[in-house]
Design an enzyme around this catalytic site. Structure first.
Site, PDB file in Angstrom:
ATOM      1  N   ASP A  10       0.828  -1.202   0.000  1.00  0.00           N
ATOM      2  CA  ASP A  10       0.000   0.000   0.000  1.00  0.00           C
ATOM      3  C   ASP A  10       0.866   1.258   0.000  1.00  0.00           C
ATOM      4  O   ASP A  10       1.951   1.278   0.589  1.00  0.00           O
ATOM      5  CB  ASP A  10      -0.900  -0.007   1.243  1.00  0.00           C
ATOM      6  CG  ASP A  10      -2.033   0.985   1.136  1.00  0.00           C
ATOM      7  OD1 ASP A  10      -2.284   1.499   0.031  1.00  0.00           O
ATOM      8  OD2 ASP A  10      -2.677   1.265   2.172  1.00  0.00           O
ATOM      9  N   ASN A  12       1.572   3.286  -2.968  1.00  0.00           N
ATOM     10  CA  ASN A  12       2.204   3.690  -4.228  1.00  0.00           C
ATOM     11  C   ASN A  12       1.687   5.048  -4.708  1.00  0.00           C
ATOM     12  O   ASN A  12       2.467   5.935  -5.076  1.00  0.00           O
ATOM     13  CB  ASN A  12       1.941   2.647  -5.315  1.00  0.00           C
ATOM     14  CG  ASN A  12       2.708   1.358  -5.090  1.00  0.00           C
ATOM     15  OD1 ASN A  12       3.857   1.380  -4.664  1.00  0.00           O
ATOM     16  ND2 ASN A  12       2.068   0.246  -5.369  1.00  0.00           N
ATOM     17  N   ARG A  14       0.112   7.423  -3.032  1.00  0.00           N
ATOM     18  CA  ARG A  14       0.459   8.525  -2.126  1.00  0.00           C
ATOM     19  C   ARG A  14       1.924   8.910  -2.242  1.00  0.00           C
ATOM     20  O   ARG A  14       2.284  10.078  -2.105  1.00  0.00           O
ATOM     21  CB  ARG A  14       0.114   8.134  -0.683  1.00  0.00           C
ATOM     22  CG  ARG A  14      -1.374   8.276  -0.362  1.00  0.00           C
ATOM     23  CD  ARG A  14      -1.692   7.752   1.012  1.00  0.00           C
ATOM     24  NE  ARG A  14      -1.681   6.292   1.038  1.00  0.00           N
ATOM     25  CZ  ARG A  14      -1.405   5.581   2.126  1.00  0.00           C
ATOM     26  NH1 ARG A  14      -1.086   6.177   3.252  1.00  0.00           N
ATOM     27  NH2 ARG A  14      -1.455   4.263   2.095  1.00  0.00           N
ATOM     28  N   ARG A  23      -0.285   9.193  -9.904  1.00  0.00           N
ATOM     29  CA  ARG A  23      -0.304   7.980  -9.087  1.00  0.00           C
ATOM     30  C   ARG A  23       0.318   6.798  -9.826  1.00  0.00           C
ATOM     31  O   ARG A  23       0.940   5.932  -9.213  1.00  0.00           O
ATOM     32  CB  ARG A  23      -1.745   7.636  -8.691  1.00  0.00           C
ATOM     33  CG  ARG A  23      -2.359   8.586  -7.686  1.00  0.00           C
ATOM     34  CD  ARG A  23      -3.847   8.259  -7.467  1.00  0.00           C
ATOM     35  NE  ARG A  23      -4.051   6.871  -7.094  1.00  0.00           N
ATOM     36  CZ  ARG A  23      -3.970   6.411  -5.850  1.00  0.00           C
ATOM     37  NH1 ARG A  23      -3.680   7.247  -4.854  1.00  0.00           N
ATOM     38  NH2 ARG A  23      -4.186   5.147  -5.587  1.00  0.00           N
ATOM     39  N   SER A  55      -6.578  -6.317  -6.048  1.00  0.00           N
ATOM     40  CA  SER A  55      -7.708  -6.933  -5.368  1.00  0.00           C
ATOM     41  C   SER A  55      -8.948  -6.922  -6.250  1.00  0.00           C
ATOM     42  O   SER A  55      -9.016  -6.197  -7.257  1.00  0.00           O
ATOM     43  CB  SER A  55      -8.009  -6.196  -4.058  1.00  0.00           C
ATOM     44  OG  SER A  55      -8.649  -4.962  -4.316  1.00  0.00           O
ATOM     45  N   ASN A  58     -10.201  -3.456  -6.640  1.00  0.00           N
ATOM     46  CA  ASN A  58      -9.407  -2.448  -7.348  1.00  0.00           C
ATOM     47  C   ASN A  58      -9.963  -2.081  -8.721  1.00  0.00           C
ATOM     48  O   ASN A  58      -9.560  -1.069  -9.308  1.00  0.00           O
ATOM     49  CB  ASN A  58      -7.953  -2.921  -7.520  1.00  0.00           C
ATOM     50  CG  ASN A  58      -7.150  -2.837  -6.234  1.00  0.00           C
ATOM     51  OD1 ASN A  58      -6.142  -3.518  -6.081  1.00  0.00           O
ATOM     52  ND2 ASN A  58      -7.581  -2.008  -5.289  1.00  0.00           N
ATOM     53  N   ARG A  61     -11.181   1.504  -9.284  1.00  0.00           N
ATOM     54  CA  ARG A  61     -10.260   2.638  -9.383  1.00  0.00           C
ATOM     55  C   ARG A  61     -10.361   3.288 -10.767  1.00  0.00           C
ATOM     56  O   ARG A  61     -10.931   2.715 -11.687  1.00  0.00           O
ATOM     57  CB  ARG A  61      -8.825   2.173  -9.120  1.00  0.00           C
ATOM     58  CG  ARG A  61      -8.582   1.730  -7.683  1.00  0.00           C
ATOM     59  CD  ARG A  61      -7.114   1.518  -7.414  1.00  0.00           C
ATOM     60  NE  ARG A  61      -6.867   1.200  -6.013  1.00  0.00           N
ATOM     61  CZ  ARG A  61      -5.666   1.148  -5.454  1.00  0.00           C
ATOM     62  NH1 ARG A  61      -4.579   1.394  -6.198  1.00  0.00           N
ATOM     63  NH2 ARG A  61      -5.524   0.856  -4.180  1.00  0.00           N
ATOM     64  N   ARG A 176       1.658  -4.844   6.240  1.00  0.00           N
ATOM     65  CA  ARG A 176       0.975  -3.837   5.428  1.00  0.00           C
ATOM     66  C   ARG A 176       1.766  -2.543   5.499  1.00  0.00           C
ATOM     67  O   ARG A 176       2.036  -2.017   6.585  1.00  0.00           O
ATOM     68  CB  ARG A 176      -0.452  -3.582   5.895  1.00  0.00           C
ATOM     69  CG  ARG A 176      -1.123  -2.503   5.016  1.00  0.00           C
ATOM     70  CD  ARG A 176      -2.605  -2.414   5.204  1.00  0.00           C
ATOM     71  NE  ARG A 176      -3.181  -1.518   4.195  1.00  0.00           N
ATOM     72  CZ  ARG A 176      -4.395  -1.601   3.704  1.00  0.00           C
ATOM     73  NH1 ARG A 176      -5.194  -2.569   4.125  1.00  0.00           N
ATOM     74  NH2 ARG A 176      -4.828  -0.748   2.799  1.00  0.00           N
TER      75      ARG A 176
END
Length: 237
Positions: A10, A12, A14, A23, A55, A58, A61, A176
């Site tokens: 988790d 990437n 940001r 992004r 996932s 996802n 998105r 995580r």
């Protein structure tokens, strides 16, 4: 040393946004660090490394981000699998791969076949994967294998044989990155007794030093699996 490490990669997006970049640049940066991490884990003696790449959720998105993730997957299979295979890495992809484009499905099958006999470490990529989906699929697969049986006869051991991770040890350490503290529908069954390690480091920042830090933390844990505290360990500490 944990035999099976699972990582929710988790942060990437940001990471890129903090640097005023799209992004998608963060996803590319995150993918670039996977090879070194896999090789490092293999040298340490880790036998299974499962990465949550995409996932089932996802798909919601933005389209360009999903497209980039798919392209990165293809690129990774093209450019990195040769070197990883030479290093003894076996690839296994878990999830509903039927949801991917035919070209990607073909590349996945080819990479799995080409590395099926490698033994240094198994790199498990969870793609279009969800823990709830996995359990439902396992029940369906068991029922298909036992069409005359009642579901009341289904045992935990039998269900485990039909999960996407059948034949693998359960997760010892679940990591995580990115600062969030939830497992987001990842390996729900397999991580029932995993130690959970959360770090603020964004995935592109998660390097060998970071994985070593998580392993040092893991070594301090007493894994009781529902049993009482080991009095001998308490004395030793």
């Amino acid at each position: 040393m944990p035999q099976h490490i699972a990582i929710i990669m988790d942060g990437n997006g940001r990471w890129a946004q903090k640097r005023h970049m799209p992004r998608t640049v963060g996803h590319a940066k995150g993918a670039a660090g996977v090879k070194a991490l896999v090789e490092h884990c293999a040298k340490l003696g880790v036998k299974y490394l499962t990465l949550f790449a995409f996932s089932t959720e996802n798909w919601s998105r933005p389209a360009d981000e999903v497209s980039t993730l798919m392209a990165l997957f293809v690129q990774y299979l093209e450019k990195e699998m040769g070197a990883l295979a030479a290093a003894g890495v076996r690839l296994k992809v878990i999830g509903d791969v039927a949801g991917f484009a035919p070209e990607l499905q073909t590349r996945i099958r080819a990479a799995e076949k080409a590395t099926q006999h490698n033994q240094a470490i198994t790199l498990v990529v969870a793609a279009n994967y969800g823990g709830q989906w996995d359990v439902v699929q396992a029940v369906r697969n068991w029922q298909a294998a036992h069409p005359e049986a009642s579901v009341s006869q289904l045992t935990q051991a039998q269900l485990a044989q039909h999960l996407s991770t059948a034949g693998m040890p359960d997760v010892d350490l679940l990591i995580r990155t990115g600062g969030e503290q939830r497992i987001s529908n990842f390996l729900l069954w397999q991580a029932a007794y995993a130690e959970l390690y959360f770090t603020d480091a964004l995935w592109p920042e998660f390097d060998e030093a970071q994985i070593n830090q998580s392993l040092h933390w893991f070594a301090t844990r007493e894994r009781r699996f529902g049993k009482v505290t080991n009095p001998n360990l308490e004395k030793a500490l």
